[in-house]
Design an enzyme around this catalytic site. Sequence first.
Site, short mmCIF file in Angstrom:
data_model
loop_
_atom_site.label_atom_id
_atom_site.label_comp_id
_atom_site.label_asym_id
_atom_site.label_seq_id
_atom_site.Cartn_x
_atom_site.Cartn_y
_atom_site.Cartn_z
N HIS A 292 -51.71 -2.89 38.61
CA HIS A 292 -50.75 -3.62 37.79
C HIS A 292 -50.97 -3.35 36.30
CE1 HIS A 292 -54.43 -5.90 38.27
NE2 HIS A 292 -54.16 -6.58 37.16
N TYR B 94 -52.60 -0.65 24.81
CA TYR B 94 -52.63 -0.16 26.19
C TYR B 94 -53.78 0.82 26.36
CZ TYR B 94 -51.13 2.17 30.49
OH TYR B 94 -51.08 2.71 31.75
N SER B 95 -53.93 1.74 25.41
CA SER B 95 -55.02 2.70 25.45
C SER B 95 -56.37 2.00 25.39
CB SER B 95 -54.88 3.68 24.29
OG SER B 95 -55.88 4.68 24.33
N GLY C 25 -51.30 10.61 34.83
CA GLY C 25 -50.45 11.12 33.76
C GLY C 25 -49.16 10.32 33.71
N LEU C 26 -48.08 10.96 33.35
CA LEU C 26 -46.79 10.29 33.17
C LEU C 26 -46.00 10.36 34.47
CD1 LEU C 26 -45.07 8.90 30.94
CD2 LEU C 26 -44.00 11.15 30.57
#
Length: 296
Positions: free
Chosen positions: A123, A187-188, A220-221
Site C-alpha cells: 500500500h 515519498y522517496s 520501477g514505473l
Amino acid sequence: MRTFVLALLLGSVLSYLGLFVAVSLYDTFDPNVDLKDKRVIVCGASTGIGEQIAYLYARAGARLVLVSRRLQVLQTVQAKCRDLGAAQVEVFAGDLSLKNTSKDVIEYSEEKLGGIDHLILNHAIFYYQLWTNNSDLDYATKLIQVDLLSYIYLTTYSLPALERSHGSVVAVSSAAGLWPSPLNHVYSASKFGLHGFFGSLRQDLMIQKSNVSISMVPLGLFGSDTIREFTKSTLPDSAKNYGDPANAAHAIARAAGLRLREAHCPYFDTKFLQWVYMLFPSTMDKYMAFLFQHNA
C-alpha cells in the site's frame, strides 16, 4: 584510489548483471507450488499491483485477507479471487495511517485464517510535485504514516504469527528508495526509510535466530491507475514507459514464495540506475533536473 573504487563498483555492476541473467535462465518459482494454501495478507489490494498480487495468489489456491480503504472495490476483487480459485478470501477496509488499524488487520487475519504465512506490504499514497516553503506538511506527515510507519506496525504485530509459520514479509519499495528523483521528496524518504528499517530488522532477526524471511522489492514505473494519474502532467513524456502491474505482482509473489532477500523489477530502473547514481551522482542530479524542469 578513485580509479580503484570505480573499478570495484563497475565489477560489482557486472557481477549483478551476470547473476540477473543466470536467475532469468533458471527460475524455480512455480506459483502453484510455492503459493498454494498460503495464508496471505495483501495490503493495497483494491487496484493496480496489489489487485494483481491477489489474483496471482488466488489462482494458486491461497487463503487471503485483502486490505485497502475502499470496501466496495475490495469486494469486487474478493469476488474475482473466489472465481479464480482462492480457498478463502476475506476483506478488511481501514485507514492505515492510524496505528490501531495495523493491529486490527493482524488480529483479524489471524482470526480468519488461523495464522499468517506471507505479509505483502504494497500500500502507498503519493505526493508528486515540487517542494517549496508552501508544501503541505500535514499531508507529508500522513504519507510517512502510511508509506513507512504502517509497514513497521504491521510487521511488528505480525512477527509472532510469522515466527510460528516460518513466514515471509515482502516490503514493496521503489526506485525512489534507491536513488532520488525530482518531485518525489517525501515519498522517496519513506522508501529509503523502508530499506533502512527492514535491512536492520533482517539483522535483528538473525541475532534472534528467527526463521522469518524479509524481502525487499523495489519497483520501477508501473501503469496502475493511481500512478498514471499522479504522473500524467508532471512526468516527462520520454519517461512514461509504464510497466505491466502483473509483472510487478509476479516479482513480489516470487520474492515471498522463494524467500528472496530482494528482487528488482525491472532491474534497469532500479538496481542498475542505483549503481549509476552511486558512480556519477552530480551528473545524475543535473540530468534529472534537466529532464523534469519543463514538467514540474
